[in-house]
Design an enzyme around this catalytic site. Structure first.
Site, mmCIF file in Angstrom:
data_model
loop_
_atom_site.group_PDB
_atom_site.id
_atom_site.type_symbol
_atom_site.label_atom_id
_atom_site.label_comp_id
_atom_site.label_asym_id
_atom_site.label_seq_id
_atom_site.Cartn_x
_atom_site.Cartn_y
_atom_site.Cartn_z
ATOM 1 N N GLY A 161 0.790 -1.227 0.000
ATOM 2 C CA GLY A 161 0.000 0.000 0.000
ATOM 3 C C GLY A 161 0.821 1.275 0.000
ATOM 4 O O GLY A 161 1.971 1.298 0.437
ATOM 5 N N ALA A 162 0.211 2.348 -0.507
ATOM 6 C CA ALA A 162 0.796 3.698 -0.431
ATOM 7 C C ALA A 162 0.333 4.344 0.885
ATOM 8 O O ALA A 162 -0.464 3.762 1.622
ATOM 9 C CB ALA A 162 0.331 4.517 -1.624
ATOM 10 N N ASN A 215 -1.281 7.355 1.259
ATOM 11 C CA ASN A 215 -2.283 8.435 1.228
ATOM 12 C C ASN A 215 -3.688 7.999 1.642
ATOM 13 O O ASN A 215 -4.431 8.785 2.222
ATOM 14 C CB ASN A 215 -2.296 9.110 -0.148
ATOM 15 N N GLU A 268 5.552 2.284 5.054
ATOM 16 C CA GLU A 268 6.241 2.493 6.335
ATOM 17 C C GLU A 268 5.787 3.785 7.009
ATOM 18 O O GLU A 268 5.921 3.957 8.211
ATOM 19 C CB GLU A 268 7.757 2.492 6.123
ATOM 20 N N GLU A 326 -1.777 -0.028 -9.204
ATOM 21 C CA GLU A 326 -2.569 1.208 -9.096
ATOM 22 C C GLU A 326 -1.578 2.329 -8.873
ATOM 23 O O GLU A 326 -1.025 2.464 -7.772
ATOM 24 C CB GLU A 326 -3.547 1.116 -7.914
ATOM 25 N N GLY A 347 0.237 6.405 -10.261
ATOM 26 C CA GLY A 347 -0.035 7.841 -10.154
ATOM 27 C C GLY A 347 -0.933 8.391 -11.248
ATOM 28 O O GLY A 347 -1.372 7.661 -12.143
ATOM 29 N N CYS A 398 -4.487 10.223 -5.687
ATOM 30 C CA CYS A 398 -4.012 9.815 -7.011
ATOM 31 C C CYS A 398 -4.934 10.245 -8.142
ATOM 32 O O CYS A 398 -4.487 10.498 -9.248
ATOM 33 C CB CYS A 398 -3.831 8.308 -7.039
ATOM 34 N N GLU A 451 3.154 14.681 -11.693
ATOM 35 C CA GLU A 451 2.303 14.490 -10.510
ATOM 36 C C GLU A 451 2.977 15.176 -9.317
ATOM 37 O O GLU A 451 4.084 14.806 -8.925
ATOM 38 C CB GLU A 451 2.131 12.995 -10.215
ATOM 39 N N GLU A 480 -9.262 -2.595 -9.432
ATOM 40 C CA GLU A 480 -9.753 -2.911 -8.096
ATOM 41 C C GLU A 480 -11.249 -2.595 -8.105
ATOM 42 O O GLU A 480 -11.756 -1.922 -8.997
ATOM 43 C CB GLU A 480 -9.011 -2.083 -7.047
#
Ligand code: NAD
Length: 487
Positions: free
Chosen positions: A145-146, A148, A174, A245, A247, A279, A380, A457
């Protein structure tokens, strides 16, 4: 000080890796330590997922659905806690975390619980013989996962994965380690057997180890294009199924016949939600020439009125960026916008919130008179920076909107249904909104064109991404082979 642990085989465990300092974005204070997983912990998590998969894969779909439904109910009961944890990890406004992020995760669990029992086969009549298909789970899947939308990203990956009968090892960013462990505990409380959903903490190196692991069947990754390309290279070595998934630099196109106030609100929402760390955001705002000046004026006025402040304050509309490093990167884009000749209408850099002087706030920034070549228009930024561009005709704006390597989302504002249909047909983006923006219901597939990603997704498509199809052919009559048995 609290240490966030890993969650392996149904229990919280310390990792053998380093202790990572996690700071509260809004104050800059040390918030907690994160216990990174060592390779052995990753191996343990994958082994637990592999073992538990044997039973979970043959658990009747209705029972799998019941676990997901119960987990959704527990999340609803704990919505306030989950939302606060989300704010502490990300720095985003509590009102958003409550209304959008946690709710989106719950919606996805509920939707996928309803889908679980709908994975069904097809049967084919082939003359005297027949065949059917089986949609089988893949095995151990890895989710990465990211930072945000941490809780939403976990649910968007875990819910279809588990609904289809797979097990998962999830690695949160992290920077946002906390809710993954709470989510794992909720799943266990809802009746998920140990080992079916595991969490390992760590950075890109841990992510890479998981992606390359030979016992992993699939990787679902959310993050930057640069990391996504590395993940794709890792998974290609063993032909693993991969969902990416990535940017975006999405266009929001406003025609002169649009309801201008609604379009202004959409521009604010699609640039400043989650302080721009979204995103899908429509950061290239194309406005038709005849309403351009009025639109810019209205956007500037509304932006100036936005409340930037303590994310825990329910009045706050704009929270803190994730880190000082990211704030500096956003500010250097703002400087480049000025240097490259855009007109700065509002904002322009760091914003100091009283009592939270160590936070990473940037006042929402609006540029007009932008041109397609500027860095702020092409790259981005992932912060609260809106670029407004002028256009004359439909053909022109379509070509300019599509002139990007990204293709995650797009928005069109017009009252002309034919034009809306033409535009949404021809825009090169995985999600196209008409007269709204940033609406992502669990029912609707979500994902990018071009460099914005691979696979989908949400929706029934997500479930397909977590299964593989087997064709089973049944011979009823004696077959006639070209090779004959000799008596
Ligand atoms: P990032 O690429 O730096 O990190 C994402 C995750 O990948 C983290 O968990 C990180 O530890 C891990 N990672 C890094 N290198 C890796 C490697 N080589 N192998 C495996 N894992 C690795 O991205 P970020 O800064 O956390 O997130 C911001 C980016 O995510 C933005 O570009 C944003 O557009 C994108 N994003 C996309 C979506 C979407 O659905 N399309 C949603 C949210 C964020």
């Amino acid at each position: 000080m609290k240490t966030v642990l890993n969650y392996i085989n149904g229990a919280q465990v310390e990792g053998g890796g380093k202790l990572f300092d996690k700071f509260y974005p809004a104050s800059g204070e040390l918030l907690l330590k994160v216990s990174f997983a060592a390779e052995q912990d990753c191996d343990n998590a994958i082994a637990a997922a592999s073992e538990s998969f044997k039973k979970w894969a043959v658990t009747p779909p209705g029972q799998r659905a019941a676990v997901l439904r119960k987990a959704a109910q527990l999340m609803r009961e704990r919505l306030d806690v989950l939302a606060e944890v989300e704010v502490l990890d990300t720095g985003k406004p509590l009102r958003e975390a409550r209304a959008d992020d946690v709710v989106s995760a719950i919606d996805c669990l509920e939707y996928m619980s309803a889908q679980a029992a709908t994975v069904h086969a097809q049967q084919y009549d082939l003359g005297e013989n027949m065949a059917y298909t089986r949609h089988e789970p893949l095995g151990v899947c890895v989710g990465i996962g990211a930072w945000n939308y941490p809780i939403q990203l976990i649910a968007w990956k875990a819910a279809p994965c588990l609904a289809a009968g797979n097990s998962m090892v999830f690695k949160p960013s992290e920077m946002t380690p906390s809710n993954a462990v709470l989510f794992a505990e909720i799943l266990s409380e809802a009746g998920l057997p140990p080992g079916v959903f595991n969490v390992v903490q760590g950075d890109g190196q841990v992510g890479r180890y998981l992606a390359e692991h030979p016992q992993v069947a699939k990787v679902s990754f959310t993050g930057s294009v640069a990391s996504g390309l590395k993940v794709a290279a890792s998974t290609a070595q063993m032909m693993k199924k991969t969902t990416l998934e990535l940017g975006g630099k999405s266009p929001l196109i406003i025609f002169a016949d649009a309801e201008i106030d609604v379009a202004v609100e959409a521009a604010l929402c699609s640039n400043f939600s989650s302080q721009g760390e979204n995103c899908c955001n429509g950061t290239r705002v194309f406005v038709q020439a005849s309403i351009y000046d009025e639109f810019c004026e209205k956007v500037a006025k509304a932006t100036k009125a936005l409340k930037v402040g303590n994310p825990m304050d329910l009045e706050t509309e704009i929270g803190s960026l994730i880190s000082p490093q990211h704030r500096d990167s956003v500010c250097s884009y703002i400087e480049s916008g000025v240097q490259q000749g855009a007109t700065l209408l509002v904002g322009g850099g760091v914003y100091v919130v009283e009592g939270l002087e160590g936070g990473s706030f940037v006042f929402p920034t609006v540029f007009c008179d932008c041109t397609d070549e500027m860095d702020i228009v092409r790259e981005e930024i992932f912060g609260p920076v809106m670029s407004i561009l002028k256009f004359e005709t439909e053909e022109e704006v379509l070509a300019r909107a599509n002139d990007t390597l990204f293709g995650l989302a797009a928005g069109v504002f017009t009252q002309d249904i034919s034009r809306a249909l033409r535009m949404t047909k021809n825009l090169e983006a995985g999600v196209c909104w008409t007269n709204t923006y940033n609406v992502v219901p669990a029912e609707l597939p979500f994902g990018g064109y071009k460099n914005s990603g691979l696979g989908r997704e949400n929706g029934a498509y997500a479930l397909k991404e977590y299964t593989q199809v087997k064709s089973v052919y049944i011979q009823v009559e004696r077959p006639s082979f070209p090779f004959k048995c000799v008596k």
